[in-house]
Write an enzyme that holds these catalytic residues in place. Structure first.
Site, PDB file in Angstrom:
ATOM      1  N   ASP A  55       7.970  -8.008   0.421  1.00 12.93           N
ATOM      2  CA  ASP A  55       6.522  -8.213   0.326  1.00 12.93           C
ATOM      3  C   ASP A  55       6.253  -9.708   0.291  1.00 12.93           C
ATOM      4  OD1 ASP A  55       5.964  -5.546   0.304  1.00 12.93           O
ATOM      5  OD2 ASP A  55       5.787  -5.389  -1.875  1.00 12.93           O
ATOM      6  N   ASP A  86       1.346   6.119   3.307  1.00 10.02           N
ATOM      7  CA  ASP A  86       1.467   6.324   1.867  1.00 10.02           C
ATOM      8  C   ASP A  86       0.961   7.722   1.553  1.00 10.02           C
ATOM      9  OD1 ASP A  86       2.384   3.701   1.161  1.00 10.02           O
ATOM     10  OD2 ASP A  86       0.364   2.957   1.557  1.00 10.02           O
TER      11      ASP A  86
END
Lengths: 212, 255
Positions: free
Chosen positions: B11, B130
């Site tokens: 990330d 997700d």
């Protein structure tokens, strides 16, 4: 090191081939102009995408005849991925007539039995025939593949390496001054870089055993 | 034989890796390029960079990260986060990324999958999804967007199938329930989606030890397993994880 021409015919992203050659400090040019590519010592013929569209773009740039002549003159070519299919006579992908440098067909993976198509990821490459292209690379090393069609040359002596995906398919081939690999050496870590290095420095007129 | 991939996710915010990270060696903490180079050296099969930069004007920093990664890392890597147009996708691809990952944007505008696939090829387009358990959905899982904060009306299995039809060449399937728990991947979800689509499925969320990867790559039918904190924080190495996978009988790339 030889001056290398990378054939650019809008068939996918050439960035990774470019960065790999930069890393290897090769002297290279990227072009779709036959006149520019004519002034090179060897070619890299990459490509991803659909066979028919790729052939049309080669014709558009007058690169189809150019590559045929280049090969006929005994000059070195390394086909990568789609480049390893388009050098054959034809492809099952939309019934495409290809460059016909090597007699054979690009065939679609049948799939089924849990084998997804495209064949995507790292797979082991078994070298069946001694080749300078695979020098200093342990036999069975893994390379990165992304493809739905695979090269199926008519002549057994063209097959220099094979890979298993439900069955053994030809993952590297050679005829005369033309080498071609179905995997992506530019995305295959250190052994991929070694293979590109081998092509650049061990194969060609300036090498002791031409092409062997 | 096609090998199971181990993929590390980084990330990146404003050009720095966000999670508190420390390698055993003396690598500067937080530089995604140095971290990527270290994982490459350890034998990682692929990398995913997720740009969580909040402001649009700082997006150029990510392009620079991608460019620097491409110069020294010769394995496939994808970039996701904040890509909302073909121009955004083109920028990261031209900087050297092999694939782009579309998540919320693909839900809001499914056409972008189709257009991206047409322009760059299916192999280039990754659907990031997700999903969280929800008994009201036909498959038992609901799709969320905006980093898991916003629920949608989409059923996870249905959305996976549709995205593949539109041209997605791979799915990174993140379980919101498992994410961050380090208690293992969401096996039923992974197996269900992987068996329903023809493209590779990358399991994400929940990895805490090598056994979890073994589980999702065998029972979960995943083609690849995504990890982050195991290597960023917990001190596992890629080499060590792969040795465990090999010992469990899974085909993996060892050099």
């Amino acid at each position: 090191m030889a001056r290398v021409g990378i054939v650019d015919y809008d068939a996918g992203n050439l960035k990774s081939v470019e960065t790999a050659l930069e890393y290897l400090q090769a002297d290279f040019v990227i072009s779709s102009d036959p006149e520019v590519l004519e002034r090179t010592e060897k070619l890299i013929f990459p490509g991803v995408g659909e066979a028919k569209a790729a052939m049309e773009r080669l014709k558009h740039y007058r690169l189809d005849d150019f590559i045929r002549e280049y090969y006929k003159a005994g000059r070195n070519i390394l086909g990568i991925c789609l480049g390893a299919q388009i050098v054959l006579s034809s492809s099952e992908e939309n019934g495409t007539q290809c460059l016909d440098l090597i007699s054979g067909t690009a065939r679609r993976f049948p799939g089924g039995q849990g084998l997804k198509v495209p064949h995507m990821g790292w797979n082991s490459v078994k070298v069946d025939m001694e080749s300078r292209l695979f020098e200093d690379i342990p036999n069975g090393s893994s390379f990165y593949f992304v493809h739905s069609y695979y090269p199926d040359p008519d002549e057994g002596e063209c097959r220099i390496a094979s890979t298993n995906y439900g069955f053994e398919f030809c993952s590297a081939l050679r005829q005369g001054s033309l080498h071609a690999v179905q995997f992506h050496p530019e995305k295959s870590g250190k052994w991929g870089l070694q293979l590109l290095h081998n092509y650049l420095s061990k194969i060609g007129p300036d090498c002791t055993i031409g092409g062997e | 034989m096609l090998q199971k991939r181990v993929i590390v996710c980084l990330d990146v915010k404003d050009g720095k890796t966000t999670k508190g990270v420390r390698f055993k060696g003396n690598i500067e903490v937080g530089d995604p390029v140095e971290m990527a180079a270290e994982y490459y050296r350890q034998g990682v099969d692929e990398l995913v960079f997720y740009d969580i930069t909040a402001s649009a004007e700082k997006r150029g920093i990510m392009i620079d990260v991608v460019r620097r990664v491409a110069r020294q890392i010769f394995i496939p890597f994808s970039v996701g986060g904040g890509l909302s147009s073909l121009d955004d996708m083109r920028a990261v691809i031209l900087a050297g990324a092999e694939k782009v990952s579309l998540n919320s944007q693909a839900v809001k505008n499914p056409q972008i999958i189709q257009e991206g696939a047409r322009l760059f090829g299916n192999q280039c387009i990754v659907l990031g999804m997700d999903a969280a358990r929800d008994d009201r959905m036909p498959s038992g899982y609901r799709v969320y967007i905006n980093g898991g904060r916003t629920s949608t009306d989409l059923d996870a299995l249905e959305w996976a199938r549709r995205a593949v039809q539109l041209g997605a060449g791979e799915i990174v399937l993140n379980s919101i329930d498992a994410d961050g728990t380090r208690e293992g991947y969401e096996i039923p979800l992974t197996r269900m989606v992987s068996n329903a689509v023809d493209v590779p499925v990358v399991a994400s969320g929940g990895a805490g030890k090598p056994e979890h990867l073994v589980e999702v790559l065998s029972q979960g039918c995943a083609d690849a397993a995504l990890i982050a904190s195991m290597v960023h924080i917990q001190g596992y190495t890629i080499e060590g994880i792969k040795k465990d996978l090999l010992q469990a009988g899974l085909p993996v790339r060892m050099d």
